[in-house]
Structures are given as structure tokens and as C-alpha cells.
Design a protein around this motif. Structure first.
Motif, mmCIF file in Angstrom:
data_model
loop_
_atom_site.group_PDB
_atom_site.id
_atom_site.type_symbol
_atom_site.label_atom_id
_atom_site.label_comp_id
_atom_site.label_asym_id
_atom_site.label_seq_id
_atom_site.Cartn_x
_atom_site.Cartn_y
_atom_site.Cartn_z
ATOM 1 N N ALA A 13 0.847 -1.186 0.000
ATOM 2 C CA ALA A 13 0.000 0.000 0.000
ATOM 3 C C ALA A 13 0.884 1.238 0.000
ATOM 4 N N GLU B 135 -3.802 -5.065 0.917
ATOM 5 C CA GLU B 135 -4.350 -3.965 0.140
ATOM 6 C C GLU B 135 -4.124 -4.117 -1.358
ATOM 7 N N TRP C 228 -8.992 1.669 -2.137
ATOM 8 C CA TRP C 228 -7.638 1.587 -1.590
ATOM 9 C C TRP C 228 -6.826 0.543 -2.341
ATOM 10 N N GLN D 249 -5.676 1.906 -5.650
ATOM 11 C CA GLN D 249 -4.533 2.812 -5.497
ATOM 12 C C GLN D 249 -3.246 2.021 -5.289
ATOM 13 N N SER E 45 -0.660 4.599 -6.997
ATOM 14 C CA SER E 45 -1.297 5.917 -6.907
ATOM 15 C C SER E 45 -1.220 6.674 -8.227
#
Length: 365
Positions: free
Chosen positions: A37, A65, A107, A110, A115
Motif C-alpha cells: 500500500a 491492500e 484503496w 490505489q 497511486s
């Protein structure tokens, strides 16, 4: 004859001193188990770039994630921003050991896409071996004890302990980013998990509480970097502004771009250096000031909270058992006490030094 003897002794002492200094200065091997993440990316860069550490393996899984495919690609791309040599890269299972809990889908997107920050494709090749087996072989191949840093769900670590229990002697320390004790939990995030019933758990433990319960019962030398201490390292607009002025290396420039893309996250006041602090504790235990206590993890069957449950998770676990529905309100909560071996719970840290060391590490040549 006497002069020769004294000279020989003197030379021997110099050689011993040199060898001892060389040994003391040799980098400490590190295995990084991560769910890749946003905060894992910067932690990975710290572990790969600090001269006192040798990153020997990076393992991920699809229970946290990220998903396995993007995780493996992103690990290689981030390592290419550093001077890392040959690093084993592997992924584990796509789902938690038990239960149906999962991170919010935005999430995960991303995490899968870094991102939206584009990096060149890496030429590094991830192994097809399971992450658990890579952890085992990496430990077996090391001529010294290894520091393991876990900053996602503890799925890989619990399965490794189950499959290779004799490996524990090769682990110097296991640094875990996860849990909350005196601090409130972080499951409820406005705009994503409003009205979630769990106010006490932390995400990494919550998403696979079965795995966490097994790890805290293992007897490994564990340091817990939970919300109690990570709340002291909030990422602020001032830090992002100051970092931008000194970002010189490809790694630092990547991280500057991530901060720019997540200015809304910083402004929300909800962004902390969770995994970065765990990486710094792995580097220097002085970043973890705390106390020793047993830790237990609540694990209760009951009613799931559908927005934090992934319905596509198979109904059969990796071990062939029927997967249980875990109670979303009561499961994944870390508490001190019980019969487990004591672990170190980090309570305080030097935040100013942490941000300074992070900035310096990402900008070193």
C-alpha cells in the motif's frame, strides 16, 4: 626473538580489530513482507536504500491492500529506483487464512497502480514459488540471523510458521506494523467505511485476525509498531513541502510525486508514517520505546459487515477447511494479557529523528 613476538602479537591484534569492525559494519539482512500500500512503498525504499541493511527478499500476498500481480510488478519497479542487488520477490495466497474481510476497493486500486505514478517496467523477475517457501529458503541461505518486517496482513508469516516451525531460530526480530492498544482503531474512515461497527481494531490485524493470532502466539522476538506509536508520526503539509525542496534521487522524486497526488490524504489529517516507522525500528530498535506484554487477538464468528467483506473469497480456506464468517465488530482487536509469550509494544518514538532519517535515506546517492 622478543621483538618478533611482540610484532606478531601487534599485527594479530590489528587483524582481529579490523575483522571485528568489518563484521560489525556488515549490513543486516532483512526480509520485507508487505501488502504494497502507499506507506509500504516508502518503507520498501528505506529498507532497500539504507547502507546498514541488506534487503534480501520482498514477499507480498493478495489478502492485504494489493493483488499479487500488481504487487510483484510494483516491487520490481520500486527496487529499480534503488541500488539494490539481487532481491528475491514472491507472492503468497490471494485471501486471508480465515474470514471474508477485505480492504475497501478504492484503496486496493490505489495500491495496484502506485497511486497513478508511472514507473518504467522492471526487468527483475519474480519467482513462481510461494512467498512462504521464499521466506524459508532466504532464511536457510543466510549465514546470520535475519530481521523480518511485516507491514500488511500476517497471512504469509502465519503460514510460514505453520509450514517451517524450525526456521524461527534464524529470525533475529520480527517487526510488525499492526494493532492498537490504548489508541482507537482505524477501521472507520470517513467516506470509505462509515458506520463500521469495529472501533478498536487496526486494519492489518483486522483483515486476517486468524493469522495475527497465530503469530502473536508463536514465541518469536516481536516488536509491535501499532497505532499507539504511529499516531506520533503524522505526515503533514509542512513535511511534504520540505521534502520537495530536497528530493534529488529517483526514489525521492517518486515519493515526492506520491505526496503530491495524495495531498488530499495529508490534508485530511489521517495519513501517518505507519510502515515507514516499522522500517526504521528494523533499522534502529531505539525508535521503539515501550514495554513487554503478551498480546492476544480477538477472533469471533458472527455477522460480517458487508462493505468490508469480499464475497468473492472462496468458501474453503487454504487448508481445506470451511471458511468462517467472522464478527466484524469483535474480531481483529489486539489486547494485552493472556497466555501468549510477551512481545515488545512500542509506545513512544522520536518523530523528528524519524522524518529526518527517512528524508536523508531516500536522498542518499
Amino acid at each position: 626473538m622478543k621483538k618478533r613476538t611482540l610484532l606478531s602479537i601487534f599485527c594479530s591484534c590489528l587483524l582481529i580489530t579490523f575483522l571485528s569492525s568489518a563484521h560489525a559494519a556488515s549490513p543486516r539482512p532483512v526480509i520485507f513482507d508487505t501488502d504494497m500500500a502507499i506507506d509500504d512503498w516508502s518503507a520498501l525504499l528505506v529498507l532497500a536504500m539504507h547502507e546498514e541493511l541488506e534487503l534480501v527478499a520482498v514477499t507480498s500476498n493478495g489478502a492485504g491492500e494489493t493483488r499479487c500481480g500488481p504487487a510483484l510488478d510494483n516491487i520490481g519497479a520500486l527496487l529499480d529506483l534503488t541500488a539494490s542487488g539481487d532481491v528475491a520477490i514472491a507472492c503468497g495466497d490471494d485471501y486471508p487464512m480465515d474470514g471474508y474481510f477485505a480492504f475497501p476497493e478504492p484503496w486496493r486500486q490505489q495500491a495496484d497502480t502506485l497511486s497513478g505514478i508511472a514507473l518504467p517496467d522492471s526487468t527483475r523477475t519474480a519467482t513462481e514459488k510461494h512467498a512462504v517457501d521464499v521466506i524459508h529458503t532466504t532464511l536457510a541461505d543466510s549465514d546470520q540471523q535475519v530481521v523480518v518486517v511485516a507491514t500488511g496482513s500476517l497471512t504469509n508469516i502465519a503460514q510460514w510458521l505453520e509450514k517451517y516451525p524450525a526456521d524461527t531460530d534464524k529470525v533475529e526480530r520480527l517487526v510488525i506494523m499492526g494493532g492498537a492498544f490504548e489508541a482507537p482503531g482505524n477501521i472507520i474512515v470517513p467516506g470509505f467505511t462509515d458506520n463500521h461497527p469495529n472501533t478498536k481494531a487496526e486494519w492489518n490485524i483486522f483483515v486476517d485476525p486468524e493469522a495475527a493470532a497465530r503469530v502473536f502466539a508463536s514465541g518469536l522476538p516481536i516488536e509491535v509498531v501499532g497505532l499507539d506509536v504511529t499516531n506520533q508520526v503524522k505526515v503533514t503539509k509542512a513535511f511534504a513541502r520540505d521534502f520537495k525542496t530536497v528530493a534529488e534521487t529517483p526514489a525521492a522524486q517518486f515519493w515526492d510525486a506520491v505526496l503530491d497526488d495524495n495531498d488530499w490524504f495529508i490534508e485530511s489529517g489521517e495519513y501517518y508514517f505507519w510502515d515507514v516507522l516499522a522500517a526504521l525500528v528494523a533499522l534502529d530498535p531505539a525508535f521503539c520505546q515501550g514495554d513487554m506484554a503478551p498480546v492476544t487477538v480477538s477472533l469471533e464468528t458472527g455477522s460480517p459487515w458487508q462493505p468490508s467483506s469480499l464475497r468473492s473469497i472462496p468458501n474453503i480456506t487454504y487448508s481445506g477447511a470451511e471458511r468462517r464468517h467472522l464478527d466484524a465488530e469483535k474480531s481483529g482487536i489486539t489486547r494485552t494479557g493472556g497466555d501468549n509469550p510477551a512481545v515488545k509494544i512500542c509506545r513512544k518514538t522520536d518523530a523528528e529523528r524519524a522524518f529526518s532519517l527517512f528524508t536523508r535515506t531516500l536522498n542518499q546517492g
